[in-house]
Design a protein around this motif. Sequence first.
Motif, mmCIF file in Angstrom:
data_model
loop_
_atom_site.group_PDB
_atom_site.id
_atom_site.type_symbol
_atom_site.label_atom_id
_atom_site.label_comp_id
_atom_site.label_asym_id
_atom_site.label_seq_id
_atom_site.Cartn_x
_atom_site.Cartn_y
_atom_site.Cartn_z
ATOM 1 N N ARG A 193 0.823 -1.211 0.000
ATOM 2 C CA ARG A 193 0.000 0.000 0.000
ATOM 3 C C ARG A 193 0.856 1.260 0.000
ATOM 4 N N VAL A 194 1.967 1.228 0.724
ATOM 5 C CA VAL A 194 2.889 2.363 0.729
ATOM 6 C C VAL A 194 3.513 2.507 -0.656
ATOM 7 N N ALA A 195 3.885 1.392 -1.249
ATOM 8 C CA ALA A 195 4.510 1.420 -2.576
ATOM 9 C C ALA A 195 3.558 2.005 -3.619
ATOM 10 N N TYR A 196 2.275 1.685 -3.536
ATOM 11 C CA TYR A 196 1.311 2.236 -4.490
ATOM 12 C C TYR A 196 1.234 3.756 -4.386
ATOM 13 N N GLY A 197 1.233 4.276 -3.183
ATOM 14 C CA GLY A 197 1.212 5.727 -2.998
ATOM 15 C C GLY A 197 2.463 6.394 -3.528
ATOM 16 N N VAL A 198 3.606 5.756 -3.292
ATOM 17 C CA VAL A 198 4.870 6.293 -3.802
ATOM 18 C C VAL A 198 4.863 6.295 -5.326
ATOM 19 N N ILE A 199 4.346 5.241 -5.919
ATOM 20 C CA ILE A 199 4.291 5.152 -7.381
ATOM 21 C C ILE A 199 3.456 6.292 -7.949
ATOM 22 N N MET A 200 2.287 6.510 -7.372
ATOM 23 C CA MET A 200 1.416 7.568 -7.894
ATOM 24 C C MET A 200 2.082 8.936 -7.811
ATOM 25 N N ALA A 201 2.604 9.269 -6.643
ATOM 26 C CA ALA A 201 3.191 10.587 -6.450
ATOM 27 C C ALA A 201 4.497 10.753 -7.227
ATOM 28 N N ALA A 202 5.362 9.760 -7.166
ATOM 29 C CA ALA A 202 6.659 9.865 -7.841
ATOM 30 C C ALA A 202 6.499 9.914 -9.354
ATOM 31 N N THR A 203 5.533 9.189 -9.887
ATOM 32 C CA THR A 203 5.296 9.225 -11.326
ATOM 33 C C THR A 203 4.836 10.604 -11.755
ATOM 34 N N LEU A 204 3.962 11.200 -10.982
ATOM 35 C CA LEU A 204 3.492 12.541 -11.288
ATOM 36 C C LEU A 204 4.641 13.542 -11.270
ATOM 37 N N ILE A 205 5.493 13.456 -10.261
ATOM 38 C CA ILE A 205 6.639 14.371 -10.169
ATOM 39 C C ILE A 205 7.624 14.119 -11.302
ATOM 40 N N PHE A 206 7.874 12.857 -11.637
ATOM 41 C CA PHE A 206 8.789 12.521 -12.719
ATOM 42 C C PHE A 206 8.304 13.080 -14.053
ATOM 43 N N VAL A 207 7.036 12.899 -14.361
ATOM 44 C CA VAL A 207 6.487 13.404 -15.627
ATOM 45 C C VAL A 207 6.486 14.931 -15.625
ATOM 46 N N ARG A 208 6.196 15.530 -14.493
ATOM 47 C CA ARG A 208 6.228 17.004 -14.394
ATOM 48 C C ARG A 208 7.648 17.516 -14.623
ATOM 49 N N PHE A 209 8.647 16.829 -14.067
ATOM 50 C CA PHE A 209 10.040 17.216 -14.284
ATOM 51 C C PHE A 209 10.394 17.155 -15.769
ATOM 52 N N ILE A 210 10.014 16.078 -16.415
ATOM 53 C CA ILE A 210 10.279 15.947 -17.851
ATOM 54 C C ILE A 210 9.575 17.066 -18.609
ATOM 55 N N ASP A 211 8.339 17.354 -18.239
ATOM 56 C CA ASP A 211 7.559 18.384 -18.917
ATOM 57 C C ASP A 211 8.195 19.765 -18.789
ATOM 58 N N ILE A 212 8.742 20.066 -17.623
ATOM 59 C CA ILE A 212 9.315 21.396 -17.397
ATOM 60 C C ILE A 212 10.737 21.520 -17.928
ATOM 61 N N HIS A 213 11.587 20.519 -17.674
ATOM 62 C CA HIS A 213 13.016 20.666 -17.944
ATOM 63 C C HIS A 213 13.533 19.940 -19.183
ATOM 64 N N VAL A 214 12.822 18.948 -19.681
ATOM 65 C CA VAL A 214 13.347 18.163 -20.788
ATOM 66 C C VAL A 214 12.559 18.402 -22.068
ATOM 67 N N TYR A 215 11.268 18.150 -22.021
ATOM 68 C CA TYR A 215 10.435 18.231 -23.216
ATOM 69 C C TYR A 215 9.051 18.713 -22.823
ATOM 70 N N ASN A 216 8.599 19.794 -23.427
ATOM 71 C CA ASN A 216 7.285 20.356 -23.134
ATOM 72 C C ASN A 216 6.215 19.492 -23.807
ATOM 73 N N MET A 217 5.662 18.555 -23.032
ATOM 74 C CA MET A 217 4.696 17.599 -23.582
ATOM 75 C C MET A 217 3.291 18.181 -23.594
ATOM 76 N N PRO A 218 2.514 17.811 -24.609
ATOM 77 C CA PRO A 218 1.083 18.139 -24.564
ATOM 78 C C PRO A 218 0.413 17.375 -23.408
ATOM 79 N N THR A 219 -0.693 17.891 -22.921
ATOM 80 C CA THR A 219 -1.379 17.288 -21.780
ATOM 81 C C THR A 219 -1.769 15.848 -22.049
ATOM 82 N N PHE A 220 -2.277 15.567 -23.230
ATOM 83 C CA PHE A 220 -2.701 14.212 -23.558
ATOM 84 C C PHE A 220 -1.528 13.237 -23.485
#
Length: 85
Positions: A6-33
């Motif tokens: 259960r802890v791992a599932y929460g970490v996955i959700m939050a960390a994935t969101l932060i990882f994709v946000r990092f890519i969106d801001i610093h690496v490649y400006n992705m469309p929302t879809f």
Amino acid sequence: MMELKRVAYGVIMAATLIFVRFIDIHVYNMPTFLSIIVLILIMVVSYKLVDRSPFFDKQITRNTYYIMNTLIITLLILAFYAIES
């Protein structure tokens, strides 16, 4: 008693969101879809890995569960704001 899974599932959700946000801001400006598709793919693969791993079937106490979640949420909030600045 709670499962460590259960802890791992929460970490996955939050960390994935932060990882994709990092890519969106610093690496490649992705469309929302595209961001949503990438989020879903990473989460599905991560959930499958956690489900297959016997390590996450361990039982932890409720206090340990709450302490781990509090620390993880604090670190994720700090990481999210560090990415934004």
